[in-house]
Design a protein around this motif. Sequence first.
Motif, PDB file in Angstrom:
ATOM      1  N   VAL A  29       0.978  -1.367  -0.058  1.00 32.74           N
ATOM      2  CA  VAL A  29      -0.184   0.099  -0.070  1.00 32.74           C
ATOM      3  C   VAL A  29       0.821   1.274   0.029  1.00 32.74           C
ATOM      4  O   VAL A  29       0.622   2.250  -0.709  1.00 32.74           O
ATOM      5  CB  VAL A  29      -1.111  -0.016   1.165  1.00 32.74           C
ATOM      6  CG1 VAL A  29      -1.527   1.259   1.341  1.00 32.74           C
ATOM      7  CG2 VAL A  29      -1.843  -1.263   0.859  1.00 32.74           C
ATOM      8  N   GLY A  30       1.970   1.097   0.762  1.00 31.72           N
ATOM      9  CA  GLY A  30       2.947   2.581   0.609  1.00 31.72           C
ATOM     10  C   GLY A  30       3.412   2.485  -0.476  1.00 31.72           C
ATOM     11  O   GLY A  30       3.477   3.668  -0.987  1.00 31.72           O
ATOM     12  N   PHE A  66       7.082   8.853  14.181  1.00 33.37           N
ATOM     13  CA  PHE A  66       6.258   9.263  15.283  1.00 33.37           C
ATOM     14  C   PHE A  66       4.879   8.945  15.355  1.00 33.37           C
ATOM     15  O   PHE A  66       4.177   8.790  16.600  1.00 33.37           O
ATOM     16  CB  PHE A  66       6.201  11.072  15.264  1.00 33.37           C
ATOM     17  CG  PHE A  66       7.759  11.335  15.588  1.00 33.37           C
ATOM     18  CD1 PHE A  66       8.295  11.304  16.908  1.00 33.37           C
ATOM     19  CD2 PHE A  66       8.606  11.951  14.762  1.00 33.37           C
ATOM     20  CE1 PHE A  66       9.629  11.746  16.973  1.00 33.37           C
ATOM     21  CE2 PHE A  66       9.540  12.612  14.716  1.00 33.37           C
ATOM     22  CZ  PHE A  66      10.361  12.523  15.983  1.00 33.37           C
ATOM     23  N   ILE A  67       4.305   8.425  14.185  1.00 32.54           N
ATOM     24  CA  ILE A  67       2.963   7.796  14.518  1.00 32.54           C
ATOM     25  C   ILE A  67       2.687   6.284  13.809  1.00 32.54           C
ATOM     26  O   ILE A  67       2.258   5.606  14.545  1.00 32.54           O
ATOM     27  CB  ILE A  67       2.059   8.756  13.447  1.00 32.54           C
ATOM     28  CG1 ILE A  67       1.986  10.279  13.970  1.00 32.54           C
ATOM     29  CG2 ILE A  67       0.483   8.413  13.546  1.00 32.54           C
ATOM     30  CD1 ILE A  67       1.327  11.516  13.175  1.00 32.54           C
ATOM     31  N   LEU A  68       3.105   6.111  12.621  1.00 30.77           N
ATOM     32  CA  LEU A  68       2.810   4.826  12.075  1.00 30.77           C
ATOM     33  C   LEU A  68       3.782   3.861  12.793  1.00 30.77           C
ATOM     34  O   LEU A  68       3.437   2.718  12.952  1.00 30.77           O
ATOM     35  CB  LEU A  68       3.183   5.050  10.751  1.00 30.77           C
ATOM     36  CG  LEU A  68       2.108   5.808   9.914  1.00 30.77           C
ATOM     37  CD1 LEU A  68       2.514   5.767   8.504  1.00 30.77           C
ATOM     38  CD2 LEU A  68       0.682   5.465  10.263  1.00 30.77           C
ATOM     39  N   ASP A  69       5.015   4.122  13.415  1.00 35.27           N
ATOM     40  CA  ASP A  69       5.710   3.121  14.135  1.00 35.27           C
ATOM     41  C   ASP A  69       5.023   2.734  15.311  1.00 35.27           C
ATOM     42  O   ASP A  69       5.040   1.585  15.647  1.00 35.27           O
ATOM     43  CB  ASP A  69       7.142   3.696  14.575  1.00 35.27           C
ATOM     44  CG  ASP A  69       8.128   3.710  13.531  1.00 35.27           C
ATOM     45  OD1 ASP A  69       7.830   3.503  12.221  1.00 35.27           O
ATOM     46  OD2 ASP A  69       9.266   4.182  13.941  1.00 35.27           O
ATOM     47  N   ALA A 132       5.353   2.589   4.030  1.00 31.37           N
ATOM     48  CA  ALA A 132       6.345   1.859   3.594  1.00 31.37           C
ATOM     49  C   ALA A 132       7.929   1.991   4.558  1.00 31.37           C
ATOM     50  O   ALA A 132       8.371   1.040   4.946  1.00 31.37           O
ATOM     51  CB  ALA A 132       6.971   2.430   2.111  1.00 31.37           C
ATOM     52  N   TYR A 133       7.889   3.177   5.155  1.00 28.70           N
ATOM     53  CA  TYR A 133       9.127   3.295   6.070  1.00 28.70           C
ATOM     54  C   TYR A 133       8.505   2.435   7.491  1.00 28.70           C
ATOM     55  O   TYR A 133       9.566   1.708   7.935  1.00 28.70           O
ATOM     56  CB  TYR A 133       9.148   4.863   6.748  1.00 28.70           C
ATOM     57  CG  TYR A 133      10.132   4.927   7.734  1.00 28.70           C
ATOM     58  CD1 TYR A 133      11.567   5.056   7.405  1.00 28.70           C
ATOM     59  CD2 TYR A 133       9.844   5.398   8.884  1.00 28.70           C
ATOM     60  CE1 TYR A 133      12.338   5.189   8.469  1.00 28.70           C
ATOM     61  CE2 TYR A 133      10.707   5.622   9.944  1.00 28.70           C
ATOM     62  CZ  TYR A 133      12.073   5.479   9.803  1.00 28.70           C
ATOM     63  OH  TYR A 133      12.815   5.590  10.841  1.00 28.70           O
ATOM     64  N   LEU A 138       7.351  -4.144  10.781  1.00 31.62           N
ATOM     65  CA  LEU A 138       6.433  -5.482  10.751  1.00 31.62           C
ATOM     66  C   LEU A 138       7.662  -6.502   9.893  1.00 31.62           C
ATOM     67  O   LEU A 138       7.557  -7.688  10.394  1.00 31.62           O
ATOM     68  CB  LEU A 138       5.397  -5.321   9.824  1.00 31.62           C
ATOM     69  CG  LEU A 138       4.416  -4.327  10.593  1.00 31.62           C
ATOM     70  CD1 LEU A 138       3.410  -3.688   9.538  1.00 31.62           C
ATOM     71  CD2 LEU A 138       3.528  -4.967  11.465  1.00 31.62           C
ATOM     72  N   TRP A 139       8.486  -6.204   9.125  1.00 29.11           N
ATOM     73  CA  TRP A 139       9.355  -7.175   8.305  1.00 29.11           C
ATOM     74  C   TRP A 139      10.482  -7.538   9.515  1.00 29.11           C
ATOM     75  O   TRP A 139      10.940  -8.665   9.388  1.00 29.11           O
ATOM     76  CB  TRP A 139      10.116  -6.248   7.370  1.00 29.11           C
ATOM     77  CG  TRP A 139       9.466  -6.166   6.202  1.00 29.11           C
ATOM     78  CD1 TRP A 139       8.911  -4.960   5.602  1.00 29.11           C
ATOM     79  CD2 TRP A 139       8.778  -7.070   5.246  1.00 29.11           C
ATOM     80  NE1 TRP A 139       8.054  -5.220   4.489  1.00 29.11           N
ATOM     81  CE2 TRP A 139       8.037  -6.495   4.185  1.00 29.11           C
ATOM     82  CE3 TRP A 139       9.115  -8.552   5.177  1.00 29.11           C
ATOM     83  CZ2 TRP A 139       7.782  -7.129   2.967  1.00 29.11           C
ATOM     84  CZ3 TRP A 139       8.233  -9.256   3.995  1.00 29.11           C
ATOM     85  CH2 TRP A 139       7.577  -8.642   3.237  1.00 29.11           C
TER      86      TRP A 139
END
Length: 150
Positions: A29-30, A66-69, A132-133, A138-139
């Motif tokens: 999606v990224g 700061f958010i998605l992590d 993507a970052y 997750l990887w």
Amino acid sequence: MPPHFLDRLTPRAYPRTRLLTAAIVWSAVGMFLSVKGIYLSREGSLFFTLAVIATGVALGIVKGRFILDRVAGKIILHIGGKPSRACLGGLFSVRNWMLIAVMIIFGRTLSLLPIAAGIKTGLYVMVGSGLAYSSRLLWRAWKTSPAEIA
């Protein structure tokens, strides 16, 4: 008590498979959103396009950090807290699925609005590069998770 009808039809997966699926989804999606944003920028000067893309990537990485992590960390904990073989669709919480639906609606609305291509490019690249970052977490969780028993 006999198993519920839907329980027999539910695709079951080990935590490692659910982590892999989540990592692929976030990465795909990224990349899709970033490519869509770059495609939208095909009009205009090269310098302006590169500046918008660079700004979008920079803001995306900041958003990712700061958010998605934090969201990725919660997904990893959510997957780890499930039974060994749980529903593959359960890799995201109900709250995450609702957020995904809202983001899809937002994206569709954004594509229909008469907004300058440069702004759309920046937004798509920002969200895409952030996903993507942050997919790196997750990887990493998938790579370090124990192998499954078949």
